[in-house]
Motif scaffolding. Structure first.
Motif, PDB file in Angstrom:
ATOM      1  N   GLN A 101       0.824  -1.217   0.000  1.00 33.18           N
ATOM      2  CA  GLN A 101       0.000   0.000   0.000  1.00 33.18           C
ATOM      3  C   GLN A 101       0.858   1.268   0.000  1.00 33.18           C
ATOM      4  N   LYS A 102       1.944   1.250   0.767  1.00 31.39           N
ATOM      5  CA  LYS A 102       2.775   2.449   0.904  1.00 31.39           C
ATOM      6  C   LYS A 102       3.771   2.614  -0.245  1.00 31.39           C
ATOM      7  N   ASP A 103       4.247   1.506  -0.785  1.00 36.47           N
ATOM      8  CA  ASP A 103       5.293   1.576  -1.812  1.00 36.47           C
ATOM      9  C   ASP A 103       4.968   0.600  -2.945  1.00 36.47           C
ATOM     10  N   GLU A 104       3.908   0.928  -3.662  1.00 34.22           N
ATOM     11  CA  GLU A 104       3.411   0.032  -4.715  1.00 34.22           C
ATOM     12  C   GLU A 104       4.445  -0.158  -5.827  1.00 34.22           C
ATOM     13  N   ASP A 105       5.171   0.910  -6.196  1.00 36.97           N
ATOM     14  CA  ASP A 105       6.175   0.795  -7.262  1.00 36.97           C
ATOM     15  C   ASP A 105       7.275  -0.190  -6.881  1.00 36.97           C
ATOM     16  N   ARG A 106       7.776  -0.061  -5.668  1.00 36.33           N
ATOM     17  CA  ARG A 106       8.832  -0.975  -5.189  1.00 36.33           C
ATOM     18  C   ARG A 106       8.305  -2.406  -5.139  1.00 36.33           C
ATOM     19  N   TYR A 107       7.123  -2.568  -4.629  1.00 38.79           N
ATOM     20  CA  TYR A 107       6.507  -3.890  -4.527  1.00 38.79           C
ATOM     21  C   TYR A 107       6.395  -4.536  -5.912  1.00 38.79           C
ATOM     22  N   ASN A 108       5.914  -3.776  -6.893  1.00 39.87           N
ATOM     23  CA  ASN A 108       5.752  -4.296  -8.251  1.00 39.87           C
ATOM     24  C   ASN A 108       7.103  -4.626  -8.890  1.00 39.87           C
ATOM     25  N   GLU A 109       8.096  -3.787  -8.607  1.00 39.32           N
ATOM     26  CA  GLU A 109       9.447  -4.049  -9.124  1.00 39.32           C
ATOM     27  C   GLU A 109       9.992  -5.363  -8.550  1.00 39.32           C
ATOM     28  N   LEU A 110       9.795  -5.563  -7.268  1.00 41.42           N
ATOM     29  CA  LEU A 110      10.258  -6.799  -6.633  1.00 41.42           C
ATOM     30  C   LEU A 110       9.545  -8.020  -7.211  1.00 41.42           C
ATOM     31  N   LYS A 111       8.256  -7.894  -7.452  1.00 34.80           N
ATOM     32  CA  LYS A 111       7.492  -9.001  -8.049  1.00 34.80           C
ATOM     33  C   LYS A 111       8.035  -9.322  -9.449  1.00 34.80           C
ATOM     34  N   ARG A 112       8.320  -8.275 -10.234  1.00 34.22           N
ATOM     35  CA  ARG A 112       8.878  -8.489 -11.580  1.00 34.22           C
ATOM     36  C   ARG A 112      10.235  -9.180 -11.493  1.00 34.22           C
ATOM     37  N   ASN A 113      11.056  -8.736 -10.562  1.00 38.78           N
ATOM     38  CA  ASN A 113      12.382  -9.343 -10.391  1.00 38.78           C
ATOM     39  C   ASN A 113      12.262 -10.817 -10.026  1.00 38.78           C
ATOM     40  N   SER A 114      11.343 -11.123  -9.145  1.00 37.68           N
ATOM     41  CA  SER A 114      11.128 -12.509  -8.739  1.00 37.68           C
ATOM     42  C   SER A 114      10.670 -13.352  -9.929  1.00 37.68           C
ATOM     43  N   GLU A 115       9.772 -12.811 -10.738  1.00 39.89           N
ATOM     44  CA  GLU A 115       9.281 -13.538 -11.913  1.00 39.89           C
ATOM     45  C   GLU A 115      10.400 -13.767 -12.930  1.00 39.89           C
TER      46      GLU A 115
END
Length: 86
Positions: free
Chosen positions: A44-58
């Motif tokens: 909720q607070k850092d959606e961009d970072r969260y999405n970047e981490l998800k992409r990196n994991s994928e």
């Protein structure tokens, strides 16, 4: 193909397999890192970072599939080489 050449090819393939296994371990550790970062990131607070981490994991999961495919190819070559020697 003579036996000495065959042995050298098998040894080269086994070395390639060892390197790929080491790389696979490193990629798995990297996925663990990304997943840990995902767990500690507030979506909720850092959606961009969260999405970047998800992409990196994928991306790392894609790498694992590529390495596993390469390991399968190497194993098939080793098996083929061993069958030629028989």
């Amino acid at each position: 193909m003579n036996e000495e050449t065959s042995k050298a090819r098998i040894n080269r393939l086994k070395n390639m397999k060892r390197v790929e296994m080491e790389y696979l371990d490193a990629v798995k550790k990297q996925i663990g890192y990304w997943n840990n970062q995902i767990d500690t990131t507030d979506q909720q607070k850092d959606e961009d970072r969260y999405n970047e981490l998800k992409r990196n994991s994928e991306k790392e999961k894609e790498h694992i599939k590529q390495v596993q495919d390469e390991l399968n190819r190497i194993n098939e070559e080793i098996e083929r080489e061993l069958n030629i020697r028989k």
